[in-house]
Design a protein around this motif. Structure first.
Motif, mmCIF file in Angstrom:
data_model
loop_
_atom_site.group_PDB
_atom_site.id
_atom_site.type_symbol
_atom_site.label_atom_id
_atom_site.label_comp_id
_atom_site.label_asym_id
_atom_site.label_seq_id
_atom_site.Cartn_x
_atom_site.Cartn_y
_atom_site.Cartn_z
ATOM 1 N N LEU A 1 -5.521 -75.596 -7.422
ATOM 2 C CA LEU A 1 -6.806 -75.430 -6.413
ATOM 3 C C LEU A 1 -6.793 -73.966 -6.177
ATOM 4 C CD1 LEU A 1 -8.770 -76.379 -4.153
ATOM 5 C CD2 LEU A 1 -6.805 -76.280 -2.766
ATOM 6 N N VAL A 2 -5.440 -73.210 -6.293
ATOM 7 C CA VAL A 2 -5.376 -71.726 -5.803
ATOM 8 C C VAL A 2 -5.999 -71.043 -6.886
ATOM 9 C CG1 VAL A 2 -3.788 -69.946 -5.301
ATOM 10 C CG2 VAL A 2 -3.559 -72.054 -3.945
ATOM 11 N N LEU A 3 -5.513 -71.367 -8.148
ATOM 12 C CA LEU A 3 -5.520 -70.552 -9.291
ATOM 13 C C LEU A 3 -7.269 -70.929 -10.146
ATOM 14 C CD1 LEU A 3 -1.978 -70.892 -10.855
ATOM 15 C CD2 LEU A 3 -2.964 -69.082 -9.722
ATOM 16 N N GLY A 4 -7.541 -72.226 -9.668
ATOM 17 C CA GLY A 4 -8.584 -72.688 -10.491
ATOM 18 C C GLY A 4 -9.931 -72.263 -9.505
ATOM 19 N N TRP A 5 -9.891 -71.905 -8.291
ATOM 20 C CA TRP A 5 -10.815 -71.648 -7.469
ATOM 21 C C TRP A 5 -11.847 -70.680 -8.042
ATOM 22 C CZ3 TRP A 5 -12.302 -74.539 -3.339
ATOM 23 C CH2 TRP A 5 -13.050 -74.019 -2.442
ATOM 24 N N LEU B 1 -5.278 -70.411 -17.185
ATOM 25 C CA LEU B 1 -4.935 -71.127 -16.006
ATOM 26 C C LEU B 1 -3.827 -72.018 -16.255
ATOM 27 C CD1 LEU B 1 -5.690 -72.274 -13.204
ATOM 28 C CD2 LEU B 1 -7.383 -73.719 -14.461
ATOM 29 N N LEU B 2 -4.006 -72.508 -17.409
ATOM 30 C CA LEU B 2 -2.939 -73.637 -17.975
ATOM 31 C C LEU B 2 -1.677 -73.041 -18.142
ATOM 32 C CD1 LEU B 2 -4.989 -75.911 -20.631
ATOM 33 C CD2 LEU B 2 -4.246 -76.137 -18.260
ATOM 34 N N VAL C 1 4.394 -72.189 -12.962
ATOM 35 C CA VAL C 1 4.578 -72.681 -11.732
ATOM 36 C C VAL C 1 5.407 -73.998 -11.899
ATOM 37 C CG1 VAL C 1 3.582 -73.483 -9.708
ATOM 38 C CG2 VAL C 1 2.422 -71.444 -10.518
ATOM 39 N N LEU C 2 4.968 -74.876 -12.540
ATOM 40 C CA LEU C 2 6.036 -76.074 -12.693
ATOM 41 C C LEU C 2 7.366 -76.037 -13.254
ATOM 42 C CD1 LEU C 2 3.221 -78.468 -13.732
ATOM 43 C CD2 LEU C 2 4.275 -78.271 -11.717
ATOM 44 N N LEU C 3 7.336 -74.824 -14.108
ATOM 45 C CA LEU C 3 8.707 -74.433 -14.691
ATOM 46 C C LEU C 3 9.515 -73.887 -13.850
ATOM 47 C CD1 LEU C 3 10.485 -74.492 -17.395
ATOM 48 C CD2 LEU C 3 9.438 -72.295 -17.627
ATOM 49 N N THR C 4 9.038 -73.089 -12.879
ATOM 50 C CA THR C 4 9.790 -72.467 -11.616
ATOM 51 C C THR C 4 10.283 -73.486 -10.527
ATOM 52 O OG1 THR C 4 8.402 -70.599 -11.912
ATOM 53 C CG2 THR C 4 9.581 -70.838 -9.685
ATOM 54 N N LEU C 5 9.354 -74.636 -10.429
ATOM 55 C CA LEU C 5 9.680 -75.623 -9.664
ATOM 56 C C LEU C 5 10.810 -76.389 -10.307
ATOM 57 C CD1 LEU C 5 9.140 -77.410 -7.221
ATOM 58 C CD2 LEU C 5 7.659 -78.721 -8.457
ATOM 59 N N PHE D 1 5.253 -69.667 -3.603
ATOM 60 C CA PHE D 1 5.120 -68.127 -3.314
ATOM 61 C C PHE D 1 4.538 -67.556 -4.767
ATOM 62 C CE2 PHE D 1 8.720 -67.585 -0.265
ATOM 63 C CZ PHE D 1 7.835 -68.052 1.045
ATOM 64 N N LEU D 2 4.993 -68.141 -5.902
ATOM 65 C CA LEU D 2 4.666 -67.684 -7.180
ATOM 66 C C LEU D 2 3.236 -68.011 -7.438
ATOM 67 C CD1 LEU D 2 5.193 -66.595 -10.075
ATOM 68 C CD2 LEU D 2 5.783 -69.012 -10.738
ATOM 69 N N THR D 3 2.787 -69.122 -6.852
ATOM 70 C CA THR D 3 1.468 -69.565 -7.056
ATOM 71 C C THR D 3 0.334 -68.542 -6.263
ATOM 72 O OG1 THR D 3 1.996 -71.954 -7.114
ATOM 73 C CG2 THR D 3 -0.223 -71.553 -6.737
ATOM 74 N N THR D 4 0.735 -68.435 -5.132
ATOM 75 C CA THR D 4 -0.011 -67.344 -4.437
ATOM 76 C C THR D 4 0.202 -65.942 -4.568
ATOM 77 O OG1 THR D 4 1.624 -67.507 -2.639
ATOM 78 C CG2 THR D 4 -0.153 -69.167 -2.495
ATOM 79 N N SER D 5 0.927 -65.485 -5.388
ATOM 80 C CA SER D 5 1.249 -64.051 -5.919
ATOM 81 C C SER D 5 0.177 -63.516 -6.544
ATOM 82 C CB SER D 5 2.605 -63.692 -6.580
ATOM 83 O OG SER D 5 2.478 -64.411 -7.812
ATOM 84 N N VAL D 6 -0.273 -62.527 -6.543
ATOM 85 C CA VAL D 6 -1.271 -61.657 -6.980
ATOM 86 C C VAL D 6 -1.129 -61.474 -8.298
ATOM 87 C CG1 VAL D 6 -2.663 -59.661 -7.063
ATOM 88 C CG2 VAL D 6 -2.028 -60.612 -5.026
ATOM 89 N N GLY D 7 0.105 -61.028 -8.690
ATOM 90 C CA GLY D 7 0.597 -60.740 -10.235
ATOM 91 C C GLY D 7 0.371 -61.929 -11.054
ATOM 92 N N LEU D 8 0.382 -62.973 -10.450
ATOM 93 C CA LEU D 8 0.507 -64.264 -11.502
ATOM 94 C C LEU D 8 -0.729 -64.582 -12.369
ATOM 95 C CD1 LEU D 8 1.954 -66.875 -12.777
ATOM 96 C CD2 LEU D 8 0.892 -68.256 -10.917
ATOM 97 N N TRP D 9 -2.077 -64.288 -11.746
ATOM 98 C CA TRP D 9 -3.056 -64.480 -12.214
ATOM 99 C C TRP D 9 -3.731 -63.309 -13.056
ATOM 100 C CZ3 TRP D 9 -5.767 -68.546 -14.168
ATOM 101 C CH2 TRP D 9 -7.068 -68.199 -14.719
#
Length: 148
Positions: A20-24, A111-112, A118-122, A140-148
């Motif tokens: 949802l966050v990354l694919g918006w 995106l993938l 993110v799943l590996l971090t979890l 936190f990783l999902t909502t960080s600016v640098g991930l995308w």
């Protein structure tokens, strides 16, 4: 049994949140310079009729074989050998699978990759720390600016 169900719910919840966050609005913005330099060679790789332009080449042009077509990214009739070809292969593979060449298709491999990160971090967080810390790290990783 309940514990395994809670773990599965946590993974699915994090995956859905990340999608949802990354694919918006994934395909809403036009491709920028870097993304276009991946999408155009990928489209050329997916089209067997597009190959190097002999008039622009500074070296002898190899034959247009199926192997050469997938190994040499072509941009504006010239080989584009500045980057490793994995990004080109991913987008070209999606085009070969029938997806149209557009902004969404060009960004889908990124995106993938972000979702896997993110799943590996979890997963690593659950193994090394507590489930709560792992969940927070993934969010936190999902909502960080640098991930995308």
């Amino acid at each position: 049994m309940n514990s395994a169900r809670n773990v599965a719910i946590q993974y699915v919840g994090v995956a859905l949140f990340a999608l949802l966050v990354l694919g918006w609005n994934l395909g809403s913005a036009a491709l920028d310079d870097h993304e276009a330099h991946v999408a155009v060679p990928a489209a050329n790789m997916a089209d067997p009729n597009r190959w190097l332009d002999e008039q622009l080449a500074t070296a002898p042009v190899p034959e247009n074989s199926a192997l050469n077509h997938w190994l040499v990214p072509v941009f504006n009739g010239q080989p584009r050998l500045l980057k490793t070809p994995l990004a080109y292969w991913c987008v070209a593979g999606l085009i070969k699978l029938g997806l149209p060449l557009n902004e969404t298709t060009a960004r889908l491999p990124s995106l993938l990759a972000a979702l896997i990160t993110v799943l590996l971090t979890l997963h690593l967080g659950r193994r090394l720390f507590t489930p709560r810390i792992a969940l927070l790290a993934a969010v936190f990783l999902t909502t960080s600016v640098g991930l995308w």
